[in-house]
Design an enzyme around this catalytic site. Structure first.
Site, short mmCIF file in Angstrom:
data_model
loop_
_atom_site.label_atom_id
_atom_site.label_comp_id
_atom_site.label_asym_id
_atom_site.label_seq_id
_atom_site.Cartn_x
_atom_site.Cartn_y
_atom_site.Cartn_z
N GLU A 29 -11.00 0.91 -3.48
CA GLU A 29 -11.34 0.66 -2.08
C GLU A 29 -11.96 1.90 -1.45
O GLU A 29 -11.42 3.01 -1.59
CB GLU A 29 -10.05 0.25 -1.35
CG GLU A 29 -10.22 -0.22 0.08
CD GLU A 29 -8.89 -0.73 0.68
OE1 GLU A 29 -7.97 -1.09 -0.09
OE2 GLU A 29 -8.78 -0.76 1.91
N SER A 36 0.87 -1.17 0.00
CA SER A 36 0.00 0.00 0.00
C SER A 36 0.91 1.23 0.00
O SER A 36 1.67 1.44 0.95
CB SER A 36 -0.88 -0.04 1.25
OG SER A 36 -1.59 1.17 1.38
N GLY A 66 -4.18 -4.10 6.15
CA GLY A 66 -3.27 -3.81 7.25
C GLY A 66 -3.49 -2.39 7.73
O GLY A 66 -4.14 -1.59 7.06
N ASP A 69 -7.05 3.15 -3.32
CA ASP A 69 -7.77 3.25 -2.05
C ASP A 69 -8.00 4.72 -1.73
O ASP A 69 -7.03 5.49 -1.59
CB ASP A 69 -6.95 2.57 -0.93
CG ASP A 69 -7.69 2.51 0.40
OD1 ASP A 69 -8.83 3.03 0.48
OD2 ASP A 69 -7.13 1.95 1.36
N ASP A 117 -13.78 -1.26 2.94
CA ASP A 117 -12.86 -1.39 4.08
C ASP A 117 -13.58 -0.80 5.30
O ASP A 117 -14.25 -1.53 6.05
CB ASP A 117 -11.55 -0.66 3.72
CG ASP A 117 -10.56 -0.52 4.87
OD1 ASP A 117 -10.87 -0.93 5.99
OD2 ASP A 117 -9.44 0.02 4.65
N LYS A 164 -10.03 -6.54 7.90
CA LYS A 164 -8.98 -6.25 8.88
C LYS A 164 -9.53 -6.74 10.21
O LYS A 164 -10.52 -6.18 10.70
CB LYS A 164 -8.72 -4.75 8.96
CG LYS A 164 -8.10 -4.13 7.72
CD LYS A 164 -8.00 -2.62 7.83
CE LYS A 164 -7.40 -2.01 6.58
NZ LYS A 164 -7.55 -0.53 6.55
N LYS A 203 -1.21 -1.16 -4.39
CA LYS A 203 -2.35 -0.31 -4.02
C LYS A 203 -1.84 1.11 -3.88
O LYS A 203 -0.85 1.37 -3.19
CB LYS A 203 -2.95 -0.83 -2.71
CG LYS A 203 -3.85 0.10 -1.96
CD LYS A 203 -4.64 -0.67 -0.90
CE LYS A 203 -4.68 0.06 0.42
NZ LYS A 203 -5.45 -0.69 1.44
N LYS A 240 -2.79 5.00 -2.83
CA LYS A 240 -3.75 5.86 -2.12
C LYS A 240 -4.11 7.04 -3.02
O LYS A 240 -3.20 7.63 -3.65
CB LYS A 240 -3.11 6.38 -0.82
CG LYS A 240 -2.87 5.28 0.21
CD LYS A 240 -4.17 4.82 0.82
CE LYS A 240 -3.92 3.82 1.96
NZ LYS A 240 -5.17 3.37 2.58
O1 OSB Z 1 -7.17 2.07 4.33
O2 OSB Z 1 -6.05 0.30 4.25
C1 OSB Z 1 -6.17 1.44 4.67
C2 OSB Z 1 -3.09 2.47 6.68
C3 OSB Z 1 -3.65 3.29 7.61
C4 OSB Z 1 -5.01 3.55 7.55
C5 OSB Z 1 -5.79 2.97 6.57
C6 OSB Z 1 -5.23 2.09 5.64
C7 OSB Z 1 -3.85 1.88 5.68
C8 OSB Z 1 -3.13 1.06 4.71
C9 OSB Z 1 -1.84 0.44 5.18
O3 OSB Z 1 -3.47 0.95 3.55
C10 OSB Z 1 -1.62 -0.94 4.71
C11 OSB Z 1 -0.43 -1.54 5.43
O4 OSB Z 1 -0.53 -1.81 6.64
O5 OSB Z 1 0.60 -1.74 4.78
MG MG Z 2 -8.35 0.97 3.05
#
Ligand code: OSB
Ligand code: MG
Length: 374
Positions: A217, A138, A294, A192, A242, A266, A164, A166
């Site tokens: 996402e 991510s 995660g 995401d 999510d 999660k 992924k 952001k």
């Molecule tokens: O939306 O998945 C998410 C991290 C902090 C808050 C929200 C998210 C995330 C990640 C991190 O995408 C994924 C990882 O732990 O590598």
């Molecule tokens: Mg997410």
């Protein structure tokens, strides 16, 4: 039988190797709540809350987790005899609304404790079957498309099975287009949004369809299942939920309403393993793909996630990056690693978490601690 004698809460501060930016905020140093649960026969299990300092991803924060465990969750559990960790979820369900991340931390510690005590791997206790789990990365929001392309290229080269990215308004189409262009048609890409859009952005989001993403996402708000359904009708790209999925009922609602086609489970968000297993099994029957997300966990939370991701319906790579992606030094030994094919080994040869909690390291990072019970 499981009798919980005491719970030690800890706050540790752990700097990320680089800041992680999502649409709702940036984190540079994590504030992490850990729980060490001890049973009457002296077995220990560790849990980790997936919160941070601010309520930007969910209403919970490290401080509300601490309060909820001290005031309501610990008093409900301490000294009580349960048949096993399967009972913790329902024991905490009535009379304590919400606080799922606080409940999850304690519930998952009870599962880890049981695996430790029965001398079996946590993955086995949960019903896992895979020897290794596929992982994706991510990547946080970058300053410009070129910086994102650099990151994505490196990730692809190191073996990650899914990338992924952001996104947020102003950092979406051009960024995704650049990555698709650089990595080619075969790369497994997704985006995401962490709730950064509204239904008014439907046409704008439909513009992402041309990039052939595996999924987008959580484009809309946590409570927006109805609006997600309207959006999904306008997108070819599957929506993955999510933040919206806080338990089995929300997963059922997603399917009934057509709010999405994929779920990011999660365990730390849905209240723990029992809820995760219920969602996993329901999705398997409903033909809905799931994967394990995660929350920038330490090696402790990562052990929980890897164990869960070893279940059969986790068919899409999870956000299960190795320790070195996040930290100079993790709080477990050995640290979590990934091979050149993007696989993380499930520690089948070890009981419990499958990694040793490094107490000296945790002690060094601890800001505050509180002992409940005992
Ligand atoms: O939306 O998945 C998410 C991290 C902090 C808050 C929200 C998210 C995330 C990640 C991190 O995408 C994924 C990882 O732990 O590598
Ligand atoms: Mg997410």
């Amino acid at each position: 039988m499981l009798t919980i004698d005491r719970i030690r809460l800890r706050e540790i501060r752990l700097p990320l190797r680089e800041p992680f930016e999502i649409s709702s905020g940036t984190v540079s140093q994590r504030r992490i709540c850990l729980a060490e649960v001890t049973s009457s026969d002296g077995a220990v299990g560790w849990g980790e809350a997936v919160t941070d300092a601010l309520p930007n991803y969910s209403p919970e924060t490290i401080d509300t987790v601490w309060l909820a465990v001290r005031q309501w969750i610990a008093p409900r559990l301490l000294g009580r005899t349960l048949v096993g960790p399967q009972d913790v979820h329902d024991s905490l369900a009535s009379g304590i609304q919400g606080h799922l991340m606080a409940k999850a931390m304690i519930e998952m510690a009870c599962w880890a404790l049981t695996a430790e005590r029965e001398e079996i791997p946590l993955a086995k206790l949960l019903g896992g079957t895979r020897r290794s789990v596929a992982t994706g990365i991510s990547i946080g929001i970058q300053s410009d498309p070129a910086a994102l392309v650099d990151r994505a290229r490196q990730a692809g080269e190191s073996g990650y099975r899914k990338i992924k990215v952001k996104i947020r308004p102003g950092a979406d189409h051009a960024f995704i287009a650049a990555v698709r262009d650089a990595l080619g048609a075969e790369a497994h890409l997704m985006a995401d949004a962490n709730s950064a859009y509204t239904l008014d952005d439907a046409d704008h989001l439909a513009g992402l369809d041309t990039f052939d993403l595996m999924m987008i996402e959580q484009p809309l708000g946590q409570d927006d299942l109805v609006r997600h359904a309207a959006l999904q009708r306008r997108l070819a790209t599957p929506i993955c939920l999510d933040e919206s999925i806080t338990g089995l009922e929300r997963a059922q609602d997603m399917v009934a309403l057509g709010s999405g086609r994929i779920i990011n489970i999660k365990p730390g968000r849905v209240g723990g393993f029992t809820a995760s297993l219920r969602i996993h099994d329901f999705c398997e029957d409903a033909g809905v793909a799931v994967w394990c997300g995660g929350m920038l966990e330490t090696g402790i939370g990562r052990a929980h996630n890897v164990a869960l991701a070893s279940l059969p319906n986790f068919t899409t790579p999870g956000d299960l990056s190795p320790s070195a992606r996040y930290w100079e030094r993790d709080v477990v030994t050995p640290e979590w690693t990934m091979d050149g094919e993007g696989m993380v080994a499930v520690p089948w040869g070890e009981p419990g978490l499958g990694v040793a909690v490094d107490r000296a390291r945790i002690e060094e990072l601890t800001i505050r601690t509180e002992l409940l019970g005992g």
